[in-house]
Scaffold this active site. Structure first.
Site, PDB file in Angstrom:
ATOM      1  N   ARG A 115       0.876  -1.253  -0.143  1.00  0.00           N
ATOM      2  CA  ARG A 115       0.001   0.051  -0.010  1.00  0.00           C
ATOM      3  C   ARG A 115       0.965   1.163  -0.017  1.00  0.00           C
ATOM      4  O   ARG A 115       2.048   1.103   0.052  1.00  0.00           O
ATOM      5  CB  ARG A 115      -0.836  -0.060   1.192  1.00  0.00           C
ATOM      6  CG  ARG A 115      -0.225  -0.032   2.445  1.00  0.00           C
ATOM      7  CD  ARG A 115      -1.183   0.070   3.679  1.00  0.00           C
ATOM      8  NE  ARG A 115      -0.675  -0.499   4.998  1.00  0.00           N
ATOM      9  CZ  ARG A 115      -1.074  -0.319   6.144  1.00  0.00           C
ATOM     10  NH1 ARG A 115      -2.449  -0.174   6.220  1.00  0.00           N
ATOM     11  NH2 ARG A 115      -0.358  -0.606   7.088  1.00  0.00           N
ATOM     12  N   ASN A 153      -4.871   7.339   4.852  1.00  0.00           N
ATOM     13  CA  ASN A 153      -4.477   6.780   6.026  1.00  0.00           C
ATOM     14  C   ASN A 153      -3.049   6.893   6.067  1.00  0.00           C
ATOM     15  O   ASN A 153      -2.214   6.530   5.591  1.00  0.00           O
ATOM     16  CB  ASN A 153      -4.866   5.234   5.926  1.00  0.00           C
ATOM     17  CG  ASN A 153      -4.328   4.378   7.190  1.00  0.00           C
ATOM     18  OD1 ASN A 153      -5.167   4.524   8.231  1.00  0.00           O
ATOM     19  ND2 ASN A 153      -3.166   3.588   7.134  1.00  0.00           N
ATOM     20  N   GLU A 154      -2.810   7.473   7.414  1.00  0.00           N
ATOM     21  CA  GLU A 154      -1.581   7.880   7.871  1.00  0.00           C
ATOM     22  C   GLU A 154      -0.641   8.085   6.592  1.00  0.00           C
ATOM     23  O   GLU A 154       0.316   7.311   6.065  1.00  0.00           O
ATOM     24  CB  GLU A 154      -0.887   6.588   8.446  1.00  0.00           C
ATOM     25  CG  GLU A 154      -1.505   6.130   9.877  1.00  0.00           C
ATOM     26  CD  GLU A 154      -0.810   4.958  10.524  1.00  0.00           C
ATOM     27  OE1 GLU A 154       0.132   4.577   9.914  1.00  0.00           O
ATOM     28  OE2 GLU A 154      -1.272   4.767  11.676  1.00  0.00           O
ATOM     29  N   GLU A 309      -7.007   4.649  15.701  1.00  0.00           N
ATOM     30  CA  GLU A 309      -6.806   3.082  16.220  1.00  0.00           C
ATOM     31  C   GLU A 309      -5.969   3.075  17.183  1.00  0.00           C
ATOM     32  O   GLU A 309      -5.176   3.858  17.581  1.00  0.00           O
ATOM     33  CB  GLU A 309      -5.877   2.945  14.684  1.00  0.00           C
ATOM     34  CG  GLU A 309      -6.453   3.253  13.382  1.00  0.00           C
ATOM     35  CD  GLU A 309      -5.270   2.607  12.218  1.00  0.00           C
ATOM     36  OE1 GLU A 309      -4.265   2.271  12.472  1.00  0.00           O
ATOM     37  OE2 GLU A 309      -5.759   2.982  11.048  1.00  0.00           O
ATOM     38  N   TRP A 317       4.162  -6.238  14.363  1.00  0.00           N
ATOM     39  CA  TRP A 317       5.123  -5.481  13.596  1.00  0.00           C
ATOM     40  C   TRP A 317       6.354  -5.454  14.436  1.00  0.00           C
ATOM     41  O   TRP A 317       7.526  -4.472  14.177  1.00  0.00           O
ATOM     42  CB  TRP A 317       4.680  -4.162  13.162  1.00  0.00           C
ATOM     43  CG  TRP A 317       3.930  -3.321  13.605  1.00  0.00           C
ATOM     44  CD1 TRP A 317       2.430  -3.515  13.423  1.00  0.00           C
ATOM     45  CD2 TRP A 317       4.043  -2.284  14.541  1.00  0.00           C
ATOM     46  NE1 TRP A 317       1.885  -2.608  14.050  1.00  0.00           N
ATOM     47  CE2 TRP A 317       2.839  -1.729  14.881  1.00  0.00           C
ATOM     48  CE3 TRP A 317       5.147  -1.684  14.998  1.00  0.00           C
ATOM     49  CZ2 TRP A 317       2.491  -0.548  15.832  1.00  0.00           C
ATOM     50  CZ3 TRP A 317       5.055  -0.518  15.666  1.00  0.00           C
ATOM     51  CH2 TRP A 317       3.665   0.005  16.129  1.00  0.00           C
ATOM     52  N   GLU A 357      -1.592  -8.323   7.268  1.00  0.00           N
ATOM     53  CA  GLU A 357      -1.675  -8.370   8.714  1.00  0.00           C
ATOM     54  C   GLU A 357      -2.506  -9.499   9.283  1.00  0.00           C
ATOM     55  O   GLU A 357      -3.091  -8.877  10.195  1.00  0.00           O
ATOM     56  CB  GLU A 357      -2.219  -6.880   8.932  1.00  0.00           C
ATOM     57  CG  GLU A 357      -1.406  -5.803   8.154  1.00  0.00           C
ATOM     58  CD  GLU A 357      -1.852  -4.399   8.447  1.00  0.00           C
ATOM     59  OE1 GLU A 357      -2.795  -4.287   8.019  1.00  0.00           O
ATOM     60  OE2 GLU A 357      -1.227  -3.538   9.234  1.00  0.00           O
ATOM     61  N   GLN A 358      -2.509 -10.747   8.857  1.00  0.00           N
ATOM     62  CA  GLN A 358      -3.216 -11.851   9.357  1.00  0.00           C
ATOM     63  C   GLN A 358      -2.900 -11.942  11.102  1.00  0.00           C
ATOM     64  O   GLN A 358      -3.864 -12.282  11.630  1.00  0.00           O
ATOM     65  CB  GLN A 358      -2.581 -13.167   8.847  1.00  0.00           C
ATOM     66  CG  GLN A 358      -3.002 -13.274   7.386  1.00  0.00           C
ATOM     67  CD  GLN A 358      -2.269 -14.526   6.724  1.00  0.00           C
ATOM     68  OE1 GLN A 358      -1.059 -14.316   6.688  1.00  0.00           O
ATOM     69  NE2 GLN A 358      -3.086 -15.330   6.320  1.00  0.00           N
ATOM     70  N   HIS A 360      -2.010  -9.512  13.366  1.00  0.00           N
ATOM     71  CA  HIS A 360      -2.410  -8.421  13.966  1.00  0.00           C
ATOM     72  C   HIS A 360      -3.360  -8.716  15.015  1.00  0.00           C
ATOM     73  O   HIS A 360      -4.297  -9.500  14.831  1.00  0.00           O
ATOM     74  CB  HIS A 360      -2.574  -7.249  13.205  1.00  0.00           C
ATOM     75  CG  HIS A 360      -2.454  -5.840  13.819  1.00  0.00           C
ATOM     76  ND1 HIS A 360      -3.348  -5.495  14.820  1.00  0.00           N
ATOM     77  CD2 HIS A 360      -1.360  -5.052  13.749  1.00  0.00           C
ATOM     78  CE1 HIS A 360      -2.996  -4.321  15.352  1.00  0.00           C
ATOM     79  NE2 HIS A 360      -1.704  -3.907  14.840  1.00  0.00           N
TER      80      HIS A 360
HETATM   81  C1  GAL Z   1      -1.470   1.539  11.153  1.00  0.00           C
HETATM   82  C2  GAL Z   1      -2.289   1.415  10.035  1.00  0.00           C
HETATM   83  C3  GAL Z   1      -3.430   0.357  10.137  1.00  0.00           C
HETATM   84  C4  GAL Z   1      -2.641  -0.992  10.254  1.00  0.00           C
HETATM   85  C5  GAL Z   1      -1.988  -0.928  11.836  1.00  0.00           C
HETATM   86  C6  GAL Z   1      -1.090  -2.070  12.288  1.00  0.00           C
HETATM   87  O1  GAL Z   1      -0.381   2.270  11.322  1.00  0.00           O
HETATM   88  O2  GAL Z   1      -3.181   2.818   9.971  1.00  0.00           O
HETATM   89  O3  GAL Z   1      -3.776   0.237   8.849  1.00  0.00           O
HETATM   90  O4  GAL Z   1      -1.711  -1.422   9.469  1.00  0.00           O
HETATM   91  O5  GAL Z   1      -0.922   0.157  11.776  1.00  0.00           O
HETATM   92  O6  GAL Z   1      -0.978  -1.985  13.534  1.00  0.00           O
END
Ligand code: GAL
Length: 681
Positions: A115, A153-154, A309, A317, A357-358, A360
């Site tokens: 992305r 987004n960010e 979020e 991560w 991101e499975q 997360h």
């Molecule tokens: C954020 C992002 C989300 C997701 C999240 C995972 O920075 O906006 O889309 O990736 O991290 O921690």
């Protein structure tokens, strides 16, 4: 984009999650929404990244599924925030227009498959963004259940392709009247770096060794570029949304990629993404690190903000991704609310079966059943529902601020001189020391409204220009107390060294003192004076120039150059006082200094001294009171025990327990990890 205006008061507290209905069969939606409602949720964010589901082929828009998802959510009593999907261009777009792909600083073209692989300055991309945002807004801009918009987004990195390079040159041409001026401002004679033509200027490559003037300009350029990127969508959304729905974007503060104070000026509220690692590689909640991050989000508009979020217990991560402890997510949410969040949304509801991101954290497991963390989230949801009438239309109203700028942070980070001189940690340490006094502390820009603050600390206000100096001196002259920290007043906005000793001509004259020399420290030094303690990392030899300049701290005998030299000076100026702290005290010393400064500034500290790990925050009815008067308004006090031991805390004034309505005595018993919400003065 002009003045940064406070967000409108929020009528309620929002609690919810990022929901991606497009990942799931519609037959599953109601089950998910039922579970959200059972968890006390009242808002979902949808749509961001869904471009390929909204416009599967060029100009073939299909938002019926989104309309049905919003309607199902509304039928469950959940409001919706729509994210525009522009952080994830569909394959057809980048295939048709490969020219919009982002080029990294290493020259690599980013391709479809991840992305943010687009160039936010490319006119073709901007046109597509405006089209999809406008089309969504036309369809949902007057939808009763849609309360707001999140653009993209960010915002991440700029492209380094030809479009960005040219736009950067235009930016520089606007900033400098001609190339001679740029060459002079950037000391072009050094290493024969002077440019003969504008075309020779390339974006920095970020491989180290970049020119500080070029880096500083690129940072400003990135802010301008992303601000324009947001405006491009905000304009077209507002045509249809009017003022019925807010427009924002979600930002992080741990990476200095844009100046949030500028970026959010034209948006309705600040929205932050808050993960435990925001600012430091943490797996557990550290009230200092997370607190400074949240206070910085609040400081963007000096107003309540959204946590757009946050993590439902785990992320995916870090090097290792252990779960937060039982009770920690609850503490985290209350910590965010205590810092002025009017909304908290978990990322995410349920992971898509495949893709990056499975693993997360999320609230629903792969089999469709709530994960263990869901119950804790549901407890918080019920508690927030109970407290919402009390918390709505309140805000944190601090009389102390820590000042920072994104530009200073980037400047110092790109040349720390001491690896330990992490500007964000520096900010955090001063913030945390003030918070140990049990007072609320804003973290904001020196360009914000300062007149409500009795005390401002500016840990490293490196870049000065005459307008900023004037502003700070006016604040002090009117009665404020301003304490500059090490490395302040060293550079101009082009990153050139100022032609005067730090902290600059005018601030130095007001202080009646200057920095004679700076030293990296390799071991701690003692400090003595109005308080005693020790410092490390950085030490500056200060000299007093005026007879009425007070030496508040001196270095101990350990360092060959700094032994006995002044480490902190203050001096009266107008109705206030200006000071300069030339070192980085350790935590207990900073806490002692913070207490001393609060007393000097007349900031009351009814909860002090707080045991380590105990945090107190207050929210009061909105409408900032004048200095001192705010103390008498009824407030909501959130007391959190972040430590692993129980504590008994004296309560300084009569309070009632917001959960039970029962009056509390003069002491508060807080078990390890427990929290209390109190109503009192
Ligand atoms: C954020 C992002 C989300 C997701 C999240 C995972 O920075 O906006 O889309 O990736 O991290 O921690």
């Amino acid at each position: 984009m002009t003045q940064n205006t406070p967000s409108p008061p929020s009528a309620t507290i929002r609690f919810g999650c990022a929901w991606y209905p497009e990942h799931w069969p519609e037959s599953r939606w109601d089950a998910d929404l039922d579970l959200m409602v059972a968890a006390g949720m009242n808002v979902v964010r949808v749509g961001e990244f869904a471009w390929s589901s909204l416009e599967p082929q060029p100009d073939r828009f299909t938002a019926d599924w989104l309309e049905r998802a919003i309607a199902r959510a509304a039928a469950h009593g959940l409001a919706t925030v729509i994210g525009t999907p522009t952080a994830a261009p569909p394959a057809w777009l980048t295939t048709r227009h490969p020219e919009v792909l982002r080029v990294g600083p290493d020259g690599r073209v980013h391709r479809h498959g991840k992305r943010c692989h687009f160039d936010p300055l490319h006119p073709v991309y901007l046109q597509h963004c405006r089209r999809i945002a406008g089309w969504l807004a036309e369809r949902f801009g007057s939808h009763q259940a849609v309360i707001g918009w999140q653009i993209d987004n960010e915002f991440s990195d700029l492209s380094h392709g030809p479009v960005a390079a040219n736009a950067f040159r235009h930016f520089l041409r606007r900033r400098f009247s001609d190339l001679d001026q740029l060459n002079r401002a950037w000391s072009g004679a050094y290493w024969s770096l002077a440019y003969d033509t504008w075309d020779q200027i390339e974006p920095p490559d970020f491989r180290g060794g970049d020119h500080p003037g070029l880096l500083a300009a690129w940072r400003d350029f990135a802010t301008e570029a992303w601000t324009a990127y947001a405006v491009n969508q905000a304009e077209v959304i507002r045509v249809h949304a009017g003022s019925r729905q807010f427009v924002t974007t979600n930002a992080t503060f741990e990476f200095a990629r844009q100046d949030s104070h500028v970026l959010f000026a034209g948006l309705d509220l600040c929205a932050a993404d808050v993960y435990l690692g925001s600012g430091a590689p943490l797996v557990h909640l550290d009230p200092g690190w997370m607190g400074v991050y949240l206070a910085a989000a609040r400081g963007v508009k000096q107003a309540p903000f959204w946590v757009m979020e946050t993590q439902p217990g785990t992320i995916d991560w870090f090097a290792a991704n252990p779960a937060m402890d039982p009770g920690e997510v609850r503490r985290m949410v209350f910590h965010q609310i205590a810092h002025g969040a009017d909304a908290v949304l978990f990322w995410q509801w349920r992971s898509a079966p495949n893709c990056q991101e499975q693993y997360h954290g999320c609230l629903i497991g792969q089999g469709g059943r709530p994960r263990p963390i869901y119950d804790e989230v549901a407890t918080v949801g019920a508690e927030l529902r109970q407290l919402a009438p009390l918390l709505a239309s309140t805000s944190v109203q601090a009389s102390v601020a820590v000042l920072w700028t994104y530009r200073d942070r980037g400047l110092i980070d790109s040349r720390r001189l001491h690896q330990g001189f992490d500007p964000w940690r520096h900010l955090r340490d001063q913030y945390a020391a003030l918070r140990r006094q049990g007072i609320d502390v804003d973290v904001t820009s020196p360009w914000s409204q300062l007149d409500g603050y009795r005390l401002c600390l500016a840990p490293h206000l490196a870049m000065l220009d005459p307008a900023l100096e004037e502003r700070l001196l006016a604040y002090v002259a009117a009665g404020g107390i301003l304490i500059l920290g090490p490395r302040s007043g060293t550079r101009d906005p082009d990153a050139s060294l100022l032609p005067s000793d730090p902290p600059g001509d005018r601030l130095g004259a007001a202080l009646g003192g200057h920095v004679r020399e700076s030293y990296c420290l390799t071991s701690p030094l003692t400090l003595a004076g109005d308080i005693a303690g020790s410092a490390d990392i950085w030490g500056e030899w200060l000299e007093a120039d005026a007879p009425d300049t007070v030496v508040n701290l001196r270095f101990g005998p350990e360092h060959p150059w700094l032994a006995g030299k002044p480490a902190m000076l203050t001096r009266n100026h107008g109705r206030g006082r200006i000071g300069y702290l030339g070192t980085w005290p350790d935590e207990p010393t900073l806490a002692a200094l913070a207490a001393w400064l609060c007393d000097l500034a007349g900031v009351s500290r009814p909860w002090a001294p707080l045991p380590p790990g105990i945090e107190v925050s207050g929210r009061r009815l909105r409408g900032r009171a004048s200095k001192g008067a705010g103390d008498r308004q009824q407030g909501v006090h959130i007391v959190i025990n972040h430590s692993a031991t129980g504590h008994v805390l004296p309560v300084p004034f009569p309070v009632i327990d917001a959960f039970t309505g029962a009056p509390l005595g003069t002491t508060l018993h807080l078990a390890a990890g427990a929290l209390a919400v109190l109503i009192g003065e």
